[in-house]
Structure formats: C-alpha cells, structure tokens
Design a protein around this motif. Structure first.
Motif, PDB file in Angstrom:
ATOM      1  N   GLY A 154       1.798   0.469   2.728  1.00  0.00           N
ATOM      2  CA  GLY A 154       0.876  -0.524   2.226  1.00  0.00           C
ATOM      3  C   GLY A 154       1.210  -1.373   0.996  1.00  0.00           C
ATOM      4  O   GLY A 154       1.967  -0.848   0.195  1.00  0.00           O
ATOM      5  N   PRO A 155       0.178  -2.181   0.379  1.00  0.00           N
ATOM      6  CA  PRO A 155       0.400  -2.677  -0.680  1.00  0.00           C
ATOM      7  C   PRO A 155       0.255  -2.182  -2.093  1.00  0.00           C
ATOM      8  O   PRO A 155       0.829  -2.601  -3.024  1.00  0.00           O
ATOM      9  CB  PRO A 155      -0.515  -4.135  -0.749  1.00  0.00           C
ATOM     10  CG  PRO A 155      -1.697  -3.463   0.295  1.00  0.00           C
ATOM     11  CD  PRO A 155      -0.930  -2.591   1.096  1.00  0.00           C
ATOM     12  N   ASP A 156      -0.621  -1.151  -1.878  1.00  0.00           N
ATOM     13  CA  ASP A 156      -0.782  -0.245  -3.247  1.00  0.00           C
ATOM     14  C   ASP A 156      -1.347   1.309  -2.913  1.00  0.00           C
ATOM     15  O   ASP A 156      -1.463   1.508  -1.699  1.00  0.00           O
ATOM     16  CB  ASP A 156      -1.974  -1.053  -4.200  1.00  0.00           C
ATOM     17  CG  ASP A 156      -3.079  -1.167  -3.103  1.00  0.00           C
ATOM     18  OD1 ASP A 156      -3.856   0.002  -3.035  1.00  0.00           O
ATOM     19  OD2 ASP A 156      -3.573  -2.358  -3.212  1.00  0.00           O
ATOM     20  N   ASP A 157      -1.063   1.849  -4.065  1.00  0.00           N
ATOM     21  CA  ASP A 157      -1.306   3.445  -3.900  1.00  0.00           C
ATOM     22  C   ASP A 157      -2.614   3.610  -3.197  1.00  0.00           C
ATOM     23  O   ASP A 157      -2.843   4.726  -2.638  1.00  0.00           O
ATOM     24  CB  ASP A 157      -1.332   4.189  -5.139  1.00  0.00           C
ATOM     25  CG  ASP A 157       0.349   4.183  -5.440  1.00  0.00           C
ATOM     26  OD1 ASP A 157       1.165   3.537  -5.089  1.00  0.00           O
ATOM     27  OD2 ASP A 157       0.818   4.610  -6.792  1.00  0.00           O
ATOM     28  N   ALA A 158      -3.629   3.020  -3.456  1.00  0.00           N
ATOM     29  CA  ALA A 158      -5.187   3.042  -3.273  1.00  0.00           C
ATOM     30  C   ALA A 158      -5.110   3.183  -1.862  1.00  0.00           C
ATOM     31  O   ALA A 158      -6.184   3.884  -1.186  1.00  0.00           O
ATOM     32  CB  ALA A 158      -6.131   1.994  -3.837  1.00  0.00           C
ATOM     33  N   THR A 159      -4.188   2.441  -0.848  1.00  0.00           N
ATOM     34  CA  THR A 159      -4.527   2.291   0.391  1.00  0.00           C
ATOM     35  C   THR A 159      -4.012   3.852   1.168  1.00  0.00           C
ATOM     36  O   THR A 159      -4.538   4.173   2.144  1.00  0.00           O
ATOM     37  CB  THR A 159      -3.144   1.438   1.185  1.00  0.00           C
ATOM     38  OG1 THR A 159      -3.333   0.190   0.259  1.00  0.00           O
ATOM     39  CG2 THR A 159      -3.433   1.229   2.437  1.00  0.00           C
ATOM     40  N   ALA A 160      -3.397   4.575   0.357  1.00  0.00           N
ATOM     41  CA  ALA A 160      -3.049   6.029   0.826  1.00  0.00           C
ATOM     42  C   ALA A 160      -4.259   6.808   1.426  1.00  0.00           C
ATOM     43  O   ALA A 160      -4.185   7.437   2.460  1.00  0.00           O
ATOM     44  CB  ALA A 160      -2.369   6.683  -0.061  1.00  0.00           C
ATOM     45  N   ALA A 161      -5.360   6.929   0.834  1.00  0.00           N
ATOM     46  CA  ALA A 161      -6.642   7.694   0.926  1.00  0.00           C
ATOM     47  C   ALA A 161      -7.178   6.973   2.236  1.00  0.00           C
ATOM     48  O   ALA A 161      -7.679   7.655   3.259  1.00  0.00           O
ATOM     49  CB  ALA A 161      -7.544   7.723  -0.131  1.00  0.00           C
ATOM     50  N   THR A 162      -7.008   5.730   2.631  1.00  0.00           N
ATOM     51  CA  THR A 162      -7.727   4.957   3.760  1.00  0.00           C
ATOM     52  C   THR A 162      -6.794   5.377   4.717  1.00  0.00           C
ATOM     53  O   THR A 162      -7.084   5.420   5.791  1.00  0.00           O
ATOM     54  CB  THR A 162      -7.793   3.594   3.648  1.00  0.00           C
ATOM     55  OG1 THR A 162      -8.569   3.254   2.320  1.00  0.00           O
ATOM     56  CG2 THR A 162      -8.254   2.857   4.452  1.00  0.00           C
ATOM     57  N   ALA A 163      -5.355   5.261   4.646  1.00  0.00           N
ATOM     58  CA  ALA A 163      -4.217   5.624   5.779  1.00  0.00           C
ATOM     59  C   ALA A 163      -4.682   7.144   6.178  1.00  0.00           C
ATOM     60  O   ALA A 163      -4.551   7.226   7.461  1.00  0.00           O
ATOM     61  CB  ALA A 163      -3.160   5.220   5.208  1.00  0.00           C
ATOM     62  N   LEU A 164      -4.504   7.980   5.272  1.00  0.00           N
ATOM     63  CA  LEU A 164      -4.905   9.422   5.720  1.00  0.00           C
ATOM     64  C   LEU A 164      -6.242   9.531   6.302  1.00  0.00           C
ATOM     65  O   LEU A 164      -6.343  10.048   7.674  1.00  0.00           O
ATOM     66  CB  LEU A 164      -5.018  10.158   4.380  1.00  0.00           C
ATOM     67  CG  LEU A 164      -5.012  11.686   4.599  1.00  0.00           C
ATOM     68  CD1 LEU A 164      -4.188  12.342   5.637  1.00  0.00           C
ATOM     69  CD2 LEU A 164      -5.168  12.745   3.300  1.00  0.00           C
ATOM     70  N   ALA A 165      -7.252   8.979   6.117  1.00  0.00           N
ATOM     71  CA  ALA A 165      -8.672   9.023   6.727  1.00  0.00           C
ATOM     72  C   ALA A 165      -8.207   8.423   8.306  1.00  0.00           C
ATOM     73  O   ALA A 165      -8.917   9.069   9.190  1.00  0.00           O
ATOM     74  CB  ALA A 165      -9.856   8.446   6.076  1.00  0.00           C
ATOM     75  N   LEU A 166      -7.719   7.324   8.515  1.00  0.00           N
ATOM     76  CA  LEU A 166      -7.549   6.657   9.648  1.00  0.00           C
ATOM     77  C   LEU A 166      -6.689   7.390  10.413  1.00  0.00           C
ATOM     78  O   LEU A 166      -6.831   7.719  11.720  1.00  0.00           O
ATOM     79  CB  LEU A 166      -6.954   5.280   9.319  1.00  0.00           C
ATOM     80  CG  LEU A 166      -6.585   4.306  10.632  1.00  0.00           C
ATOM     81  CD1 LEU A 166      -8.107   4.271  11.326  1.00  0.00           C
ATOM     82  CD2 LEU A 166      -6.222   3.037  10.266  1.00  0.00           C
TER      83      LEU A 166
END
Length: 263
Positions: A154-166
């Motif tokens: 993703g474009p930034d580190d903050a996306t990681a939490a959203t990706a993990l939940a998805l």
C-alpha cells in the motif's frame, strides 16, 4: 481576682520567629537531600542483575542484555524507567517492554515480541514485516520463512492495519474454495486487489470492509457453478460490478464471461 491580659508580640519579634522556623526547615531539607544523594550514590544500589520475563523467542537473554544494558544509566534511585523501556524496545523483535525496579539492586523486564503475520511491501522499496497488531516493524526477514507469509502492499504504513483486518475477514470466505491469499494490495485511490495461491486474482475495487466482504462472499457462493458452465477454470475475477462479477477464463478460448451472482 486579678486577670491576666496577653500582650501580643511586637511585629519584629514575630518576623524573627517565622524567619528562624523557615531557616530550620530549609536546613532540615538540605540535610535530608544531602543524605538521599549520598545514599543514592552507594554501590549497594547499583543494579547487579537484570531478569528477563515474557517472550524471548527471537532474542536470547545474552543478546538482549548486550544491546540494552549499555544504555541503562543510574541505579535503583536514579534510573530513567522510560529511557530503560526504550532501550529494550529498540532491540529487534521487541514490541513492548515493561521495566520494574526491585529493591535494592535488581531490574525486572517483561518483554512482548512481534509476531509476524505478513510481509510489508511499501513504496519506499525496503521489505518489512507486519505484526499481529497490524503494525509495520523492522527486522531481519531471514529470521522468518517469507513463503509462509502473505504480502501486503500500500501507499503508507497506516494501510497495514486495514490490510490485516481485511485479510482476516476474507480468508475464511475463500477457504471453502480451497483458495488462499498470497498478496493483498491497495492503490493510492483505495482500490483493493487479491492474488491467490492458485495464480488467479480478484479485483475488489473500493469500499468499506463490509462491502468488500459482501462482494467476495457473493463470488465464493457462485463461482464454482459459473466456471462449471464454461467448462474451464478462471484466472481473474472483477468484483466491481454491482449485480455480479466478470470472469476471465483459462484456455485457448479465454474470454470475459459474466457471472451473475444472485444471493
């Protein structure tokens, strides 16, 4: 009967008494402070041992002490606990540390390690890891088997939490199809794509976790029947359609086939 009338002290005497009391109190405070300072400098209160508790799977005790101990300054009375905590949390694989003093000269450190669940592929180009809390962290990727971990991008580190939940939401939906997720990526516009362990891919588009989950669930319920009618396997599915999805079929006659996915 004679009566006695108390005569108030002159103002200068009252000031003198108050000044004397203040001087005595100040002198006492200085003596106490000096005594505490002397006590704090005594070798008996220098830390003699560091006991490590909690998770020490990725780092052994000797490594942890060797890296963090040189940054611990002071003794039982003067140690900066926050600085000590940061010293241990800067050790690779340590996510969180709780540091506690034990009188008179011991230190107890309770450690929580990172548990890797994915490899993070960021725009900056250096691969990192995602832990079970959805946090991106630095570690030696050689310490884990990357082939067993999915990739998040993703474009930034903050996306990681959203990706993990998805990822956690979609894996059970695809499991009945015997499909696993190898890569989950999101574009700068917020459009999600899944790559599966059979080489196929799913274009999910944009939306909330609930919306994306609904699209994949609809797909998983019907794709086996749709593909069976085509008598071929599929290599790509576009789930961005409101009333169904489009499949790209395998084989010499590969073409886009509409898969109407009614509930």
């Amino acid at each position: 009967m004679a009566s006695t009338v108390a005569t108030p002290l002159p103002p200068d005497v009252r000031v003198m008494n108050a000044t004397a009391l203040a001087i005595v109190a100040l002198a006492g405070a200085v003596v106490v402070a000096a005594a505490l300072a002397w006590l704090a400098r005594q070798p008996a209160f220098a830390f003699r041992s560091i006991r490590l508790e909690g998770e020490v799977t990725r780092n052994n005790a000797a490594t942890l002490r060797a890296i963090a101990a040189p940054r611990l300054t002071g003794n039982y009375f003067t140690l900066d606990l926050q600085g000590a905590r940061r010293a241990f949390e800067d050790v690779p694989w340590v996510r969180h540390a709780v540091v506690r003093r034990v009188f008179p000269n011991r230190l107890v450190v309770v450690l929580e390690e990172h548990h890797p669940v994915a490899v993070w592929k960021g725009d900056e180009g250096n691969d990192r890891l995602v832990n079970s809390h959805g946090e991106v962290f630095e570690a030696n990727l050689g310490d884990v088997d990357e082939e067993l971990l999915p990739e998040f991008a993703g474009p930034d580190d903050a996306t990681a939490a959203t990706a993990l939940a998805l990822h956690r939401a979609l894996v059970p939906v695809l499991r009945p199809l015997d499909l696993g997720v190898t890569r989950l990526a999101v574009s700068r516009r917020g459009s999600w794509t899944l790559e599966l362990d059979n080489g196929a891919s799913l274009e999910l588009g944009r939306g909330s976790e609930a919306e994306l989950h609904a699209r994949v669930a609809r797909f998983a319920r019907t794709v086996t029947q749709v593909a069976a009618r085509q008598r071929r396997g599929w290599s790509h599915a576009d789930l961005r359609h409101g009333d169904g999805y489009a499949l790209t079929m395998k084989g010499p006659l590969a073409s886009a086939a509409a898969g109407e996915a009614q509930p």
